[in-house]
Design an enzyme around this catalytic site. Structure first.
Site: not given
Length: 440
Positions: A45, A122, A146
């Site tokens: 990420k 996310s 997330s």
């Protein structure tokens, strides 16, 4: 560490829009012999520092105003040094402030299970990269949900570890009281292998399950899904391995309300227990989001005020709400967290597991109006706050498709029981697979 040139992936249709940029990081071949993750590919990420690359935090203004990282986050280094090959950075929701997965600047990664549905955020790109079989596993972060949410939406495994057991150094903070480094995989074997590296575990966590507790009230929050379709396969697999008497049932909401006195400060006095609402868990999620807003403001308020970044819809409103937050009731949040951890530790004991839905239902459609999503988000955070506030570990397990949409179940274990939970999933998964047809 060997390193290849990076390339933009924005024009590559075959990558499901999962990547911000692609590159290759790996150990030299002579150092890879007999390493536990040798040959496995992974993505990270865009919240993790990777030496030589700007950590973009999901927002172009953030990327523009920050320099390239001078070192690599320890969590990334750990899996690299275990022989895994990093192939790039993945798209994320702006400033990690959403569980939806839609990014107004970089696009929304395509959910490989349902192209008309959000991938979840996310850690959207990290989940999509695994779900689309572009990598073997990926790293994400989980603050409010997330990792758990996108893993559920994309039909893969997602693990949120106990809070504080994996270093978040080299990871941009969202809210430190909840931030964790999590990971995704398509099967429990790789999930466990990666966990052993990140958690620095030995193969000696053989604790036997003492009880499986079904959170009956939480399953009533499910939208248009018979909760028996989620629990029957798990219960059957557990009973086959451990016996019929091991399964128990409880109302988590009632238990929490009775055992967590600080929760009263956040309770709606007029709220009643209904199938679409658990007042004590709504209060728990309110406390969680309050503390997140305050910590987010302390972390990023100065940058937001000075840069005035361009933020997408939904994100902008949440960031502005955080900017207007105060420290009122924050001390109560810390007390509540301590009380909840103690209460749930008593409930589960040393080797109990709590089963509950990951989210209230399948992934919402793309570009759903925020007001329409609010009820779903509220229920989702009620569920997610149990592990989020307590700091317990939680794994989201895919159960296949229901009405052509992915569904999942979650298992929660006490703080520090990460190896036990990973091994449990590994052990029961073959039973779960055998009974999937009856589950979904």
């Amino acid at each position: 560490m060997a390193k290849s040139l990076s390339s933009s992936s924005s024009s590559v249709l075959s990558d499901y829009g999962a990547f911000m940029e692609k590159f290759t990081l790996l150990l030299p071949p002579h150092q890879q012999l007999l390493l536990p993750l040798k040959g496995l590919t992974f993505a990270v990420k865009d919240i993790f520092d990777v030496e030589g690359y700007v950590t973009g935090f999901g927002n172009p203004d953030w990327a523009r105003t920050h320099s390239a990282a001078t070192s690599t986050a320890p969590a990334v280094l750990a899996v690299l040094e275990a022989g895994a090959i990093c192939v790039g950075k993945t798209v994320m929701d702006e400033m990690a402030y959403s569980i939806n997965g839609e990014n107004a600047h970089y696009g929304t990664p395509i959910n490989p299970c349902a192209e008309d549905r959000v991938p979840g955020g996310s850690s959207s790109g990290s989940a999509v990269a695994v779900g689309a079989k572009l990598v073997d596993f990926s790293l994400g972060t989980d603050t409010g949900g997330s990792v758990r949410v996108p893993s559920s939406y994309c039909g893969i495994f997602g693990f949120r570890p106990s809070h504080g057991v994996i270093s978040t150094s080299g990871v941009i903070p969202m809210a430190q009281s909840f931030d964790t480094v999590g990971w995704f995989a398509r099967d429990p074997v790789i999930l466990n292998r990666v966990g052993k590296i990140l958690l620095q575990l030995q193969d000696d966590n053989m604790a036997k399950l003492s009880k499986l507790i079904i959170a009956e009230d939480c399953f009533k929050l499910l939208l248009n899904i018979d909760h028996n379709r989620l629990t029957d396969g798990l219960i059957h697999a557990v009973q086959k391995l451990y016996g019929d008497q091991i399964v128990e049932y409880t109302s988590v909401g009632n238990f929490v309300e009775a055992r967590v006195p600080s929760l009263k400060r956040f309770m709606d006095k007029d709220a009643t227990n209904e199938d679409d609402n658990i007042p004590s868990l709504v209060a728990l999620s309110s406390a969680m989001r309050l503390l997140q807003r305050c910590e987010f403001k302390k972390n990023h308020g100065e940058w937001i005020s000075s840069v005035k970044p361009d933020l997408g819809p939904g994100i902008s409103e949440r960031v502005m709400e955080a900017m207007g937050s105060t420290d009122e009731n924050v001390d109560v949040c810390y007390s509540l967290r301590t009380e909840l951890r103690a209460a749930l530790s008593d409930l589960l004991g040393d080797s109990g597991i709590l089963a509950m839905p990951t989210v209230p239902g399948p992934p919402p459609k793309l570009q759903t109006e925020p007001t329409t999503l609010e009820s779903f988000r509220s229920k989702a955070f009620s569920l997610l706050s149990v592990a989020g506030v307590s700091g317990f570990c939680q794994v989201s397990i895919p159960l296949g498709m229901y009405d052509n949409l992915p569904i999942s179940i979650s298992l929660v274990a006490k703080h520090g029981s990460d190896g036990f939970l990973l091994n449990f999933v590994d052990n029961i998964y073959s039973q779960q697979e055998q009974n999937k047809s009856s589950t979904v």
